[in-house]
Design an enzyme around this catalytic site. Structure first.
Site, PDB file in Angstrom:
ATOM      1  N   ASP A 201       0.847  -1.196   0.000  1.00  0.00           N
ATOM      2  CA  ASP A 201       0.000   0.000   0.000  1.00  0.00           C
ATOM      3  C   ASP A 201       0.886   1.251   0.000  1.00  0.00           C
ATOM      4  O   ASP A 201       1.811   1.356   0.811  1.00  0.00           O
ATOM      5  CB  ASP A 201      -0.869  -0.053   1.272  1.00  0.00           C
ATOM      6  CG  ASP A 201      -1.952   1.001   1.295  1.00  0.00           C
ATOM      7  OD1 ASP A 201      -2.420   1.403   0.208  1.00  0.00           O
ATOM      8  OD2 ASP A 201      -2.358   1.402   2.415  1.00  0.00           O
ATOM      9  N   HIS A 202       0.624   2.190  -0.881  1.00  0.00           N
ATOM     10  CA  HIS A 202       1.353   3.462  -0.944  1.00  0.00           C
ATOM     11  C   HIS A 202       2.868   3.297  -0.940  1.00  0.00           C
ATOM     12  O   HIS A 202       3.559   3.836  -0.059  1.00  0.00           O
ATOM     13  CB  HIS A 202       0.945   4.393   0.213  1.00  0.00           C
ATOM     14  CG  HIS A 202      -0.458   4.876   0.128  1.00  0.00           C
ATOM     15  ND1 HIS A 202      -0.856   5.882  -0.726  1.00  0.00           N
ATOM     16  CD2 HIS A 202      -1.589   4.463   0.766  1.00  0.00           C
ATOM     17  CE1 HIS A 202      -2.167   6.073  -0.596  1.00  0.00           C
ATOM     18  NE2 HIS A 202      -2.641   5.225   0.297  1.00  0.00           N
TER      19      HIS A 202
ATOM     20  N   ASP B 110       3.053   5.001  -5.394  1.00  0.00           N
ATOM     21  CA  ASP B 110       2.342   6.255  -5.157  1.00  0.00           C
ATOM     22  C   ASP B 110       3.250   7.430  -5.490  1.00  0.00           C
ATOM     23  O   ASP B 110       4.009   7.915  -4.654  1.00  0.00           O
ATOM     24  CB  ASP B 110       1.875   6.304  -3.699  1.00  0.00           C
ATOM     25  CG  ASP B 110       1.110   7.586  -3.388  1.00  0.00           C
ATOM     26  OD1 ASP B 110       0.985   8.436  -4.296  1.00  0.00           O
ATOM     27  OD2 ASP B 110       0.649   7.735  -2.247  1.00  0.00           O
TER      28      ASP B 110
END
Ligand code: G3H
Ligand code: 13P
Ligand code: ZN
Length: 284
Positions: free
Chosen positions: A82-83, A104
């Site tokens: 995630d990210h 990201d």
């Protein structure tokens, strides 16, 4: 079963117009809560770890926990970064066995975001790993309440079209008015913008900051092409609330299992509810 890629679960989500839940984990109990919920709902699921989670638990622990959870269930499980903002951390995740990564580059100027994301897509694709990119700024709560200037932070549909065409990402995280963390008040989502982005890109879209978004708004977003919905805060809230309740009722409790066990159950119930809202129950 072994871990599967995000692309694999998104294929069915696209064909049957539902969204897969992507739930953040930090420890064993939350990994277990996520898999137990997915299993109870017979739903595919994404278990994701942020850079903070990897720092807290350790990359190898997260991989081992999620692999173990996946191997003991029949529902498809994706292990997703995630990210990922740091290129090296993305490479580490790829090497460690993640089946999907988010790069990201959203704080970067468009050209740099495209170039970073394209580089990750090239490497990940060669390894059979899926990639999620992000365009637009998904704020924290503070950004969210500062409504002035909001337009400028939301994803520009024309830029999204170009970003997707030039990077080849498998899924795109969009900024349409959600924010990470707890909301003060009710978030206002820009559904028109979401619809246009979907029309121009034609790929699965990802909604971040989805905790605290009313169920009806989530369903509407899914109907407009959101295929992955990220939830962290609502899990943390349920988990810690239950811990506090147990400790308030029995301040003398010293067995961590008696505190974390009920917290795991509370998290599982929240996740089950989300899975139903996303429409992924029975789609494993
Ligand atoms: O996108 C943010 C997630 O909720 C992860 O948060 O960086 O505190 O682990 P974290
Ligand atoms: P929430 O914590 O607001 O649910 O956001 C989660 C998220 O977007 C993780 O990437
Ligand atoms: Zn996020």
């Amino acid at each position: 079963m072994p871990l599967v890629t995000l692309v694999e679960v998104l294929k069915r989500a696209e064909a049957e117009s539902f969204a897969v839940g992507a739930f953040n984990c930090n420890n064993m109990e939350i990994v277990q809560a996520i898999v137990e919920a997915a299993e109870a709902e017979a739903s595919p699921v994404v278990i994701q770890a942020s850079q903070g989670a990897l720092k807290y638990a350790g990359l190898e622990y997260i991989v081992a926990l999620v692999r173990t959870a996946a191997s003991s269930t029949r529902v498809p499980v994706v292990l997703h970064l995630d990210h990922g903002t740091d290129r090296n951390q993305v490479w580490q995740a790829l090497r460690a066995g993640f089946t999907s990564v988010m790069v990201d580059g959203s704080p970067l100027p468009l050209e740099e975001n495209i170039s970073l994301t394209r580089q990750v897509v090239e490497v990940a694709r060669a390894m059979g790993v899926s990639v999620e990119g992000e365009l637009g700024r998904i704020g924290g709560t503070e950004d969210h309440v500062r409504v002035a200037g909001r337009e400028a932070t939301l994803t520009d549909p024309e830029e999204a079209r170009r970003f997707v065409a030039e990077t080849g990402v498998d899924a795109l995280a969009v900024a349409i008015g959600t924010a990470h963390g707890p909301y003060r008040g009710v978030p206002r989502l820009d559904f028109e913008r979401l619809k246009t982005i979907r029309e121009l890109t034609g790929i699965p879209l990802v909604l971040h900051g989805s905790s605290g978004v009313p169920d009806e708004d989530i369903r509407r977003a899914v109907a407009l092409g959101v295929r992955k919905v990220n939830i962290d805060t609502d899990i943390r809230t349920a988990f810690v609330k239950k811990m506090r309740e147990v400790l308030a009722a029995r301040p003398e409790e010293i067995d961590p299992r008696k505190i974390l066990g009920p917290a795991r159950e509370a998290a599982r119930e929240v996740i089950r509810h989300k899975i139903r809202v996303f429409g992924s129950s029975g789609r494993a």
